[in-house]
Motif scaffolding. Structure first.
Motif, mmCIF file in Angstrom:
data_model
loop_
_atom_site.group_PDB
_atom_site.id
_atom_site.type_symbol
_atom_site.label_atom_id
_atom_site.label_comp_id
_atom_site.label_asym_id
_atom_site.label_seq_id
_atom_site.Cartn_x
_atom_site.Cartn_y
_atom_site.Cartn_z
ATOM 1 N N ILE A 126 0.942 -1.143 -0.005
ATOM 2 C CA ILE A 126 -0.017 0.066 -0.084
ATOM 3 C C ILE A 126 0.764 1.291 -0.076
ATOM 4 O O ILE A 126 1.415 1.683 0.843
ATOM 5 C CB ILE A 126 -0.951 -0.077 1.302
ATOM 6 C CG1 ILE A 126 -1.829 -1.197 1.357
ATOM 7 C CG2 ILE A 126 -1.928 1.136 1.241
ATOM 8 C CD1 ILE A 126 -2.433 -1.467 2.950
ATOM 9 N N GLU A 127 0.796 2.088 -1.289
ATOM 10 C CA GLU A 127 1.709 3.188 -1.131
ATOM 11 C C GLU A 127 1.067 4.160 -0.516
ATOM 12 O O GLU A 127 -0.160 4.604 -0.600
ATOM 13 C CB GLU A 127 2.032 3.629 -2.633
ATOM 14 C CG GLU A 127 3.059 4.837 -2.611
ATOM 15 C CD GLU A 127 3.430 5.081 -4.019
ATOM 16 O OE1 GLU A 127 2.782 4.383 -5.147
ATOM 17 O OE2 GLU A 127 4.438 5.709 -4.325
ATOM 18 N N ILE A 128 1.906 5.075 0.496
ATOM 19 C CA ILE A 128 1.430 6.114 1.226
ATOM 20 C C ILE A 128 2.352 7.235 0.950
ATOM 21 O O ILE A 128 3.672 7.052 0.424
ATOM 22 C CB ILE A 128 1.248 5.950 2.836
ATOM 23 C CG1 ILE A 128 2.700 5.536 3.085
ATOM 24 C CG2 ILE A 128 0.275 4.744 2.796
ATOM 25 C CD1 ILE A 128 2.700 5.083 4.761
ATOM 26 N N SER A 129 2.167 8.546 1.367
ATOM 27 C CA SER A 129 2.884 9.515 1.189
ATOM 28 C C SER A 129 3.998 9.445 2.436
ATOM 29 O O SER A 129 3.903 8.970 3.354
ATOM 30 C CB SER A 129 2.293 10.930 1.456
ATOM 31 O OG SER A 129 1.806 11.222 2.762
ATOM 32 N N LEU A 130 5.110 10.168 2.266
ATOM 33 C CA LEU A 130 6.363 10.052 3.109
ATOM 34 C C LEU A 130 5.680 10.708 4.345
ATOM 35 O O LEU A 130 6.408 10.121 5.419
ATOM 36 C CB LEU A 130 7.638 10.716 2.450
ATOM 37 C CG LEU A 130 8.363 9.916 1.533
ATOM 38 C CD1 LEU A 130 9.328 10.657 0.584
ATOM 39 C CD2 LEU A 130 9.136 8.608 2.252
ATOM 40 N N ASP A 131 4.868 11.819 4.204
ATOM 41 C CA ASP A 131 4.648 12.319 5.583
ATOM 42 C C ASP A 131 3.769 11.339 6.270
ATOM 43 O O ASP A 131 3.776 11.816 7.588
ATOM 44 C CB ASP A 131 3.738 13.672 4.987
ATOM 45 C CG ASP A 131 4.632 14.884 4.535
ATOM 46 O OD1 ASP A 131 5.924 14.525 4.710
ATOM 47 O OD2 ASP A 131 4.011 15.531 3.810
ATOM 48 N N ALA A 132 3.245 10.684 5.837
ATOM 49 C CA ALA A 132 2.177 9.588 6.475
ATOM 50 C C ALA A 132 2.968 8.524 7.047
ATOM 51 O O ALA A 132 2.461 7.627 7.704
ATOM 52 C CB ALA A 132 1.078 9.143 5.641
ATOM 53 N N ALA A 133 4.209 8.454 6.659
ATOM 54 C CA ALA A 133 4.951 7.152 7.208
ATOM 55 C C ALA A 133 5.168 7.050 8.504
ATOM 56 O O ALA A 133 5.409 8.266 9.186
ATOM 57 C CB ALA A 133 6.387 6.955 6.637
ATOM 58 N N GLY A 134 4.947 5.925 9.055
ATOM 59 C CA GLY A 134 5.126 5.801 10.725
ATOM 60 C C GLY A 134 6.059 4.320 10.950
ATOM 61 O O GLY A 134 6.345 3.586 9.865
ATOM 62 N N PRO A 135 5.800 4.004 11.987
ATOM 63 C CA PRO A 135 6.750 2.709 12.567
ATOM 64 C C PRO A 135 5.836 1.565 11.680
ATOM 65 O O PRO A 135 4.806 1.631 11.324
ATOM 66 C CB PRO A 135 6.174 2.215 14.031
ATOM 67 C CG PRO A 135 5.933 3.959 14.574
ATOM 68 C CD PRO A 135 5.433 4.695 13.501
ATOM 69 N N GLY A 136 6.936 0.690 10.929
ATOM 70 C CA GLY A 136 6.368 -0.412 10.238
ATOM 71 C C GLY A 136 6.452 0.008 8.783
ATOM 72 O O GLY A 136 6.139 -0.999 7.952
ATOM 73 N N THR A 137 6.443 1.120 8.504
ATOM 74 C CA THR A 137 6.680 1.538 7.229
ATOM 75 C C THR A 137 7.758 1.091 6.282
ATOM 76 O O THR A 137 8.836 1.261 6.649
ATOM 77 C CB THR A 137 6.137 3.061 6.793
ATOM 78 O OG1 THR A 137 4.867 3.441 7.622
ATOM 79 C CG2 THR A 137 6.237 3.625 5.490
ATOM 80 N N LEU A 138 7.642 0.558 5.343
ATOM 81 C CA LEU A 138 8.641 0.225 4.192
ATOM 82 C C LEU A 138 9.017 1.475 3.523
ATOM 83 O O LEU A 138 8.278 2.181 2.636
ATOM 84 C CB LEU A 138 8.293 -1.006 3.222
ATOM 85 C CG LEU A 138 9.643 -1.297 2.464
ATOM 86 C CD1 LEU A 138 10.609 -2.302 3.283
ATOM 87 C CD2 LEU A 138 9.200 -2.260 1.346
ATOM 88 N N ILE A 139 10.484 2.063 3.556
ATOM 89 C CA ILE A 139 10.889 3.108 2.939
ATOM 90 C C ILE A 139 11.842 2.755 1.883
ATOM 91 O O ILE A 139 12.761 1.939 2.128
ATOM 92 C CB ILE A 139 11.583 4.064 3.904
ATOM 93 C CG1 ILE A 139 10.442 4.573 5.082
ATOM 94 C CG2 ILE A 139 12.068 5.382 3.200
ATOM 95 C CD1 ILE A 139 9.305 5.406 4.733
ATOM 96 N N LEU A 140 11.621 3.299 0.592
ATOM 97 C CA LEU A 140 12.405 3.065 -0.248
ATOM 98 C C LEU A 140 13.681 4.165 -0.539
ATOM 99 O O LEU A 140 12.905 5.582 -0.110
ATOM 100 C CB LEU A 140 11.945 3.008 -1.731
ATOM 101 C CG LEU A 140 11.469 1.582 -2.068
ATOM 102 C CD1 LEU A 140 10.651 0.883 -1.012
ATOM 103 C CD2 LEU A 140 10.839 1.475 -3.390
ATOM 104 N N PHE A 141 14.767 4.140 -0.556
ATOM 105 C CA PHE A 141 15.669 5.415 -0.762
ATOM 106 C C PHE A 141 16.582 5.444 -2.032
ATOM 107 O O PHE A 141 16.994 4.379 -2.700
ATOM 108 C CB PHE A 141 16.657 5.134 0.195
ATOM 109 C CG PHE A 141 16.155 4.976 1.809
ATOM 110 C CD1 PHE A 141 16.126 6.183 2.442
ATOM 111 C CD2 PHE A 141 16.049 3.745 2.205
ATOM 112 C CE1 PHE A 141 15.753 5.817 3.671
ATOM 113 C CE2 PHE A 141 15.346 3.768 3.433
ATOM 114 C CZ PHE A 141 15.326 4.731 4.395
#
Length: 157
Positions: free
Chosen positions: A83-98
């Motif tokens: 489930i894609e979300i905005s970076l602003d909505a990212a919290g614990p457990g979110t997979l971040i791509l760099f």
């Protein structure tokens, strides 16, 4: 075709799974807890713990963070199952791509963790294996995409 909205997995469950991989050595293109994995292998292991078998085989990929090209292969694959979300909505457990360098595709990923004072990053990388470390401004500047694991597996066509 109507898409069924997906519900995010429980972040604490995702983090418990990710932290169980701590200390797994780095091994490119692998995804075996305690034996070896890379950053994508960690994400694949979390998927398997939540849902069982992965919905597709992962094709070979290079270790080169400076790999040229404009196509966001990693982000496209994540969009197919997460489930894609905005970076602003990212919290614990979110997979971040760099994005590890300007003008190159995202080639690294990790999970946002939580700590008492500041966020952390759980990821695997060469010479360190799976670690949890501070989510520093350096990591924050490179963050490009954010995804949540679904609570139920998606159907990949």
């Amino acid at each position: 075709m109507n898409a069924i909205p997906l519900t995010p997995a429980d972040p604490s469950a995702v983090l418990t799974i990710a932290r169980a991989w701590a200390g797994t050595p780095y091994l490119h293109q692998s995804s075996v807890q305690g034996v070896g994995c890379d950053c994508l292998g960690l994400a694949r292991g979390i998927w398997r713990a939540l849902h069982g078998d992965e919905p597709w085989e992962v094709p070979p990929y290079s270790r080169d963070w400076g790999e040229a090209g404009r196509r966001e292969v990693l982000a496209e694959a994540a969009r197919a199952a997460l489930i894609e979300i905005s970076l602003d909505a990212a919290g614990p457990g979110t997979l971040i791509l760099f994005h590890m360098a300007p003008g190159v595709p995202a080639k690294h990923c990790g999970l946002l963790g939580e700590s008492v004072m500041r966020p952390s990053l759980i990821h695997a990388y060469d010479r360190s294996g799976v670690v949890e470390e501070a989510f520093t401004p350096t990591w924050s500047r490179r963050a490009s995409f954010a995804f949540q694991f679904p609570s139920a597996p998606t159907e990949v066509i």
